[in-house]
Design a protein around this motif. Structure first.
Motif, PDB file in Angstrom:
ATOM      1  N   ALA A  24     -42.853  72.265 -15.915  1.00  0.00           N
ATOM      2  CA  ALA A  24     -43.088  70.908 -15.391  1.00  0.00           C
ATOM      3  C   ALA A  24     -41.989  70.527 -14.393  1.00  0.00           C
ATOM      4  N   LYS A  25     -40.733  70.803 -14.759  1.00  0.00           N
ATOM      5  CA  LYS A  25     -39.604  70.434 -13.881  1.00  0.00           C
ATOM      6  C   LYS A  25     -39.654  71.222 -12.571  1.00  0.00           C
ATOM      7  N   GLN A  26     -39.956  72.516 -12.673  1.00  0.00           N
ATOM      8  CA  GLN A  26     -39.983  73.325 -11.441  1.00  0.00           C
ATOM      9  C   GLN A  26     -41.155  72.918 -10.541  1.00  0.00           C
ATOM     10  N   LEU A  27     -42.286  72.551 -11.135  1.00  0.00           N
ATOM     11  CA  LEU A  27     -43.417  72.090 -10.312  1.00  0.00           C
ATOM     12  C   LEU A  27     -43.048  70.782  -9.611  1.00  0.00           C
ATOM     13  N   ALA A  28     -42.328  69.919 -10.328  1.00  0.00           N
ATOM     14  CA  ALA A  28     -41.878  68.658  -9.707  1.00  0.00           C
ATOM     15  C   ALA A  28     -40.930  68.964  -8.546  1.00  0.00           C
ATOM     16  N   ASN A  29     -40.058  69.953  -8.723  1.00  0.00           N
ATOM     17  CA  ASN A  29     -39.150  70.345  -7.628  1.00  0.00           C
ATOM     18  C   ASN A  29     -39.915  70.862  -6.416  1.00  0.00           C
ATOM     19  N   GLU A  30     -41.097  71.396  -6.665  1.00  0.00           N
ATOM     20  CA  GLU A  30     -41.939  71.900  -5.557  1.00  0.00           C
ATOM     21  C   GLU A  30     -42.685  70.758  -4.868  1.00  0.00           C
ATOM     22  N   GLY A  31     -42.539  69.536  -5.412  1.00  0.00           N
ATOM     23  CA  GLY A  31     -43.201  68.380  -4.783  1.00  0.00           C
ATOM     24  C   GLY A  31     -44.505  67.971  -5.445  1.00  0.00           C
ATOM     25  N   MET A  47     -38.283  62.312 -22.212  1.00  0.00           N
ATOM     26  CA  MET A  47     -37.030  62.835 -21.634  1.00  0.00           C
ATOM     27  C   MET A  47     -37.315  63.749 -20.443  1.00  0.00           C
ATOM     28  N   VAL A  48     -38.386  64.552 -20.572  1.00  0.00           N
ATOM     29  CA  VAL A  48     -38.749  65.471 -19.466  1.00  0.00           C
ATOM     30  C   VAL A  48     -39.137  64.642 -18.243  1.00  0.00           C
ATOM     31  N   VAL A  49     -39.983  63.617 -18.465  1.00  0.00           N
ATOM     32  CA  VAL A  49     -40.415  62.757 -17.350  1.00  0.00           C
ATOM     33  C   VAL A  49     -39.204  62.053 -16.730  1.00  0.00           C
ATOM     34  N   LYS A  50     -38.327  61.561 -17.612  1.00  0.00           N
ATOM     35  CA  LYS A  50     -37.136  60.844 -17.133  1.00  0.00           C
ATOM     36  C   LYS A  50     -36.291  61.747 -16.227  1.00  0.00           C
ATOM     37  N   GLU A  51     -36.116  62.998 -16.663  1.00  0.00           N
ATOM     38  CA  GLU A  51     -35.307  63.941 -15.871  1.00  0.00           C
ATOM     39  C   GLU A  51     -35.958  64.213 -14.505  1.00  0.00           C
ATOM     40  N   ILE A  52     -37.296  64.345 -14.523  1.00  0.00           N
ATOM     41  CA  ILE A  52     -37.997  64.587 -13.250  1.00  0.00           C
ATOM     42  C   ILE A  52     -37.825  63.386 -12.312  1.00  0.00           C
ATOM     43  N   LEU A  53     -38.013  62.182 -12.876  1.00  0.00           N
ATOM     44  CA  LEU A  53     -37.897  60.983 -12.036  1.00  0.00           C
ATOM     45  C   LEU A  53     -36.476  60.836 -11.501  1.00  0.00           C
ATOM     46  N   ALA A  54     -35.494  61.137 -12.367  1.00  0.00           N
ATOM     47  CA  ALA A  54     -34.086  61.020 -11.951  1.00  0.00           C
ATOM     48  C   ALA A  54     -33.773  61.983 -10.802  1.00  0.00           C
ATOM     49  N   GLY A  55     -34.484  63.105 -10.768  1.00  0.00           N
ATOM     50  CA  GLY A  55     -34.256  64.089  -9.698  1.00  0.00           C
ATOM     51  C   GLY A  55     -35.086  63.788  -8.454  1.00  0.00           C
ATOM     52  N   GLY A  56     -35.758  62.617  -8.444  1.00  0.00           N
ATOM     53  CA  GLY A  56     -36.536  62.231  -7.262  1.00  0.00           C
ATOM     54  C   GLY A  56     -37.975  62.725  -7.298  1.00  0.00           C
TER      55      GLY A  56
END
Ligand SMILES: NC(=O)c1ccc[n+]([C@@H]2O[C@H](COP(=O)([O-])OP(=O)(O)OC[C@H]3O[C@@H](n4cnc5c(N)ncnc54)[C@H](OP(=O)(O)O)[C@@H]3O)[C@@H](O)[C@H]2O)c1
Length: 248
Positions: A24-31, A47-56
């Motif tokens: 999930a995090k790596q897909l978010a990093n891909e946009g 927590m996973v969602v929070k981390e993704i949102l915090a990373g933009g």
């Protein structure tokens, strides 16, 4: 061709922890806009969602029991149209309940690992077909290919079944530019591994793996992303097991 995944919508089943959370995090990093799915571990998913949102990144929780046909069909019809589906949810084969009968446990495992994956595919493919683009990854296991101890047979059978989904859906969906592949890991060093295997078990397994170590969640998730981006690969199984399944 390696594809750009920016603005694609991704659903990763069972992504409150372990490999799913990392995918999930790596897909978010891909946009991608990422739906983080689970049933029980809502706090972990938050927590996973929070981390993704915090990373933009962009993400929200998708609370849904993938084994419930009515619920999954209804819930998926109400979210953004899914372009990328990663069937990652599973019942942990080491977590059999004391009261589970043989048939009951086998059925539970099949219901999450295999039937849940089948239902998730059915729930997203009409939209993918209309948009003529889709990527589906079934997370299998090295245990789909090899003989296993008795207590792992239901798990091994469920993972072998995922390869049947991959083959048939790959052919059905190829005309719509939808690829379907399996990624089959060996031992992954998730945060939960300590609850399943002792230090000694892990050392013994490392000895048997030709590369002498388990895979990190990061490198396993990276393989999933690479497979999603490989637009001319379909119906395949990508094995990431350090050579384990070839070892004598
Ligand atoms: N770990 C390994 O060494 C290894 C090796 C080979 C293959 N794999 C495969 O890699 C994948 C991830 O493994 P993992 O160790 O990270 O898994 P895990 O820690 O056991 O996590 C499983 C996930 O599935 C979710 N889940 C269970 N039942 C569900 C249901 N009915 N509906 C929706 N979600 C459900 C769980 O969330 P809730 O309980 O909160 O709902 C959790 O997020 C699995 O497919 C596994 O078979 C793992």
């Amino acid at each position: 061709m390696s594809e750009n995944l920016t603005n694609k919508v991704a659903l990763v089943t069972g992504s409150s922890q372990g490999l799913g959370a990392e995918i999930a995090k790596q897909l978010a990093n891909e946009g991608c806009y990422v739906y983080v799915n689970c049933v029980h571990g809502i706090e972990k998913a938050r927590m996973v969602v929070k981390e993704i949102l915090a990373g933009g990144g962009a993400s929200e929780i998708f609370e849904c029991d993938i084994t419930d046909e009515k619920v999954i069909m209804e819930k998926i019809s109400k979210i953004k149209p899914v372009d990328i589906l990663v069937n990652n949810a599973r019942l942990d084969p080491y977590n059999r309940g004391a009261d589970d009968t043989e048939a009951g446990w086998f059925t539970k495992i099949l219901s999450v690992n295999l039937v849940g994956s089948y239902l998730a595919i059915l729930a997203v493919i009409d939209g993918m077909k209309e948009r003529r683009w889709g990527r589906i990854i079934n997370i299998s296991s090295v245990q789909a290919h090899v003989a296993v101890p008795r207590k792992l047979i239901p798990y091994s059978a469920s993972k072998a079944g995922m390869h049947a989904l991959t083959r048939s859906f790959a052919i059905e969906l190829a005309p719509y530019n939808i690829t379907v592949n399996s990624v089959a890991p060996g031992m992954i060093l998730t945060e939960g591994i300590g609850s399943r295997l002792s230090e000694k078990d892990i050392e013994e397994r490392n000895e048997r793996i030709p590369l002498h170590r388990g895979a990190s969640c990061k490198e396993t998730a990276q393989t999933v992303i690479d497979t999603i981006k490989a637009s001319y690969i379909t119906g395949e199984t990508v094995n990431i097991n350090g050579g384990l399944w070839l070892a004598p």
